[in-house]
Structures are given as structure tokens and as C-alpha cells.
Motif scaffolding. Structure first.
Motif, PDB file in Angstrom:
ATOM      1  N   ASP A  39      29.469  40.979  39.984  1.00  0.00           N
ATOM      2  CA  ASP A  39      28.868  40.669  38.614  1.00  0.00           C
ATOM      3  C   ASP A  39      29.747  41.280  37.633  1.00  0.00           C
ATOM      4  OD1 ASP A  39      27.318  39.408  40.298  1.00  0.00           O
ATOM      5  OD2 ASP A  39      25.403  40.475  39.349  1.00  0.00           O
ATOM      6  N   ASP A  41      29.808  42.185  34.224  1.00  0.00           N
ATOM      7  CA  ASP A  41      28.839  42.367  32.853  1.00  0.00           C
ATOM      8  C   ASP A  41      29.750  42.921  31.654  1.00  0.00           C
ATOM      9  OD1 ASP A  41      26.892  41.624  34.588  1.00  0.00           O
ATOM     10  OD2 ASP A  41      26.305  43.554  34.975  1.00  0.00           O
ATOM     11  N   HIS A 114      26.859  33.970  34.605  1.00  0.00           N
ATOM     12  CA  HIS A 114      25.978  35.004  34.312  1.00  0.00           C
ATOM     13  C   HIS A 114      25.288  35.292  33.312  1.00  0.00           C
ATOM     14  CE1 HIS A 114      24.351  38.531  36.267  1.00  0.00           C
ATOM     15  NE2 HIS A 114      25.021  39.386  35.728  1.00  0.00           N
ATOM     16  N   HIS A 118      23.573  38.704  28.913  1.00  0.00           N
ATOM     17  CA  HIS A 118      23.284  39.543  30.028  1.00  0.00           C
ATOM     18  C   HIS A 118      21.586  39.713  29.514  1.00  0.00           C
ATOM     19  CE1 HIS A 118      22.969  42.366  33.106  1.00  0.00           C
ATOM     20  NE2 HIS A 118      23.706  41.460  34.005  1.00  0.00           N
ATOM     21  N   HIS A 248      29.518  45.503  41.039  1.00  0.00           N
ATOM     22  CA  HIS A 248      29.991  45.710  39.772  1.00  0.00           C
ATOM     23  C   HIS A 248      31.338  46.262  39.570  1.00  0.00           C
ATOM     24  CE1 HIS A 248      25.396  45.250  39.867  1.00  0.00           C
ATOM     25  NE2 HIS A 248      25.666  44.342  38.755  1.00  0.00           N
TER      26      HIS A 248
HETATM   27 ZN   LIG Z   1      24.813  41.596  35.753  1.00  0.00          ZN
END
Ligand SMILES: [Zn+2]
Length: 300
Positions: A39, A41, A114, A118, A248
Motif C-alpha cells: 500500500d 500511502d 487506495h 487515505h 508499506h
Molecule cells: Zn493505506
């Protein structure tokens, strides 16, 4: 303060009414699977919690690590190991770090949706639809991508999201924690929803590997996490089922965590029964078997 909570409206049926996960075979000689996913972010991991973090530069710098170091290091590792993964990218990260995201795409990995900022989806939240729309728009504009997969920011889901994502053409989602095999969602109105590729909680690296002012946790060493990850993998292989990682770059792209991930992925690769692949490939396998007359197409 008076207690205004009431449980009178809690439905007397399971929250997820989807049928059991079908035991579709994995392709070729594989008897288990790993959905390898990350992911991205970046700083939106922090501004998603509180937009005021945008001016807290050290808090932001945890996310900034992704573009400066973490994502390039992970891409290098995946290339060395000859593995393809899915990267769920926030629209904000695509806008703020286009070069990082283009590098993911150029390396042949799948890009998934995603959210944009966020934001944790909460029932009735007016931002849910905008998060979905803006996420699609940013991935298309920056990367030319129309994503097939979606992972919910902060791992939360609502019925509104399930309906909206299906209507937007999302093929698979990957957020629920309730199975070890893919299954098809059933929406509240009884119609089929997306395919779910359930997440394996222990493979969320944030839980064991990152601590910051606004996300204080214990950090665990390689041996501790590796032992947990191997046991989850080996037992799942015995079950003929699937694990899903939630990694991540701001966690697993740091030196000690990268060393851990390298060791784990090398071990996973040594398991010749294990299919390590993207969400799109796993969803395609599900679709092929679902479409077969007897529901179990020949695997090759
Ligand atoms: Zn995330």
C-alpha cells in the motif's frame, strides 16, 4: 455524560452474508497462493488522520520516506527476486509523487485503488464517494490506469463502498479479515458484489514495524516477525489456501525491515507449491473457475 448507545438496531445475522469461499484450484502445479501486495500511502497515511499533519514536517517525513528511499528499494528487491506485486496507491500519492508511481508501473507491477486522501470510510461519511471518484481520476490522469482492484484506506469498509466500487467496475477488493480463500461478496440487496481477496492480519507490517508520535507501537525484531510470517505461511500452505500481505514502503522499505522481507520472500520462493502473484491474477483464476459450467475449470 448520558449513555446514548443503543444495540436495538444491531441486525441478528452475520455482518458478511457472503457464501462460503469456493475451493477453486490454484493454477498449474501450485497448491497454495500468496497475494503479494503493498500500500503506497506516502504522506497521506498521516494527513488522512488529520489534515493539520501537513504542517508537522517530521510526521510527514515518515511518509516522505516512501518516495525518497522505500519504494525504490522495494522495487529493486522485487526485481532481484523476479516477483510481480500489486501496489494499492492513494490518489494523493499519485499526484504528489508521480515519478515514484510511474516507476512502479514501469517495473510491470499492478496498480490498485487506495482512496485519495487515505480517509477511513465510516458509515454515512459524506467523503466516501469523493474518495472513490478522486482516486479513480488521479490514477487515470497520472498513470493512465483504470484499476481492477481496491483496498480500503485504514482497512475499513461500508455497504455504500461495496455498492459504489461494484458500479465503478472494480473486479476485486482486498480488505476483509474473514477468510483464507477468495470469495464473492453478497451485497445487502442480495446481488453479487466484488471478489474479495481477504487480508492476512499478521502480514500488515505497520503492526510490528513502525512507531511514530501519532502511531505509537512496539517494534519487533526480524526473528520475531519472520517466525510469525513463516508459521502463517506454512499452515496456510497445508490448508491449500492463500495469504495476503499488506506491506508499506514507509515500513518495509527501511533497512532492517527490508532485510526481514528479503529473507521472508526468499523462503516463500523456495516453496515450490506456492503461487506468488498479483491480485489481478488471483481474481482472474477465480473468474475462470466461477464461469466454468461445473464451477471448477481445468487448471493447468
Ligand atoms: Zn493505506
Amino acid at each position: 455524560m448520558p449513555d446514548t448507545k443503543s444495540w436495538a438496531g444491531v441486525p441478528l445475522h452475520p455482518a458478511n452474508t457472503a457464501g462460503p469461499a469456493p475451493a477453486f484450484p490454484w493454477p498449474a502445479t501450485f497448491s497454495s497462493a500468496m497475494f503479494l501486495s503493498f500500500d503506497i500511502d506516502a504522506e497521506s497515511a498521516w494527513t488522512g488522520k488529520d489534515p493539520a499533519h501537513a504542517e508537522r514536517l517530521i510526521t510527514m517525513s515518515y511518509g516522505g520516506f516512501e518516495a525518497r528511499v522505500g519504494t525504490p528499494k522495494l522495487l529493486e528487491l522485487l526485481e532481484q527476486l523476479d516477483l510481480k506485486a500489486t501496489f494499492f496507491i492513494t490518489g494523493w500519492a499519485a499526484d504528489a509523487h508521480p515519478a515514484m508511481c510511474e516507476a512502479v508501473l514501469r517495473a510491470g507491477h499492478e496498480v490498485g485503488h487506495h482512496g485519495y486522501h487515505h480517509l477511513m470510510p465510516d458509515p454515512g461519511d459524506p467523503h466516501i464517494e469523493a474518495e472513490i471518484e478522486m482516486g479513480f481520476e488521479a490514477l487515470k490522469r497520472r498513470l493512465g490506469v483504470v484499476p481492477k482492484g481496491y483496498r480500503a484506506p485504514v482497512g475499513e469498509f461500508t455497504e455504500q463502498q461495496r455498492v459504489s466500487l461494484k458500479n465503478h467496475g472494480i473486479i476485486y477488493t482486498s480488505s476483509f479479515r474473514d477468510d483464507v480463500r477468495p470469495y464473492r461478496h453478497r451485497l445487502a440487496d442480495g446481488t453479487p458484489g466484488t471478489i474479495e481477496l481477504p487480508v492476512t492480519s499478521s502480514y500488515d507490517d505497520w503492526m510490528h514495524g513502525l512507531s511514530a508520535r501519532f502511531s505509537p507501537r512496539s517494534i519487533f525484531p526480524k526473528e520475531h516477525v519472520l517466525s510469525m510470517w513463516k508459521d502463517d505461511l506454512d499452515e496456510t500452505r497445508d490448508w491449500g489456501a492463500m495469504v495476503t500481505t499488506v506491506l508499506h514502503p514507509q515500513v518495509s522499505g527501511r533497512p532492517m525491515r527490508l532485510r526481514l522481507l528479503r529473507e521472508f520472500l526468499r523462503y516463500a520462493k523456495s516453496c515450490t507449491d506456492l503461487w506468488i502473484t498479483t491480485g489481478e491474477q488471483i481474481a482472474d483464476n477465480f473468474l475462470a473457475h466461477e464461469a466454468a459450467p461445473d464451477g471448477t475449470a481445468q487448471s493447468e
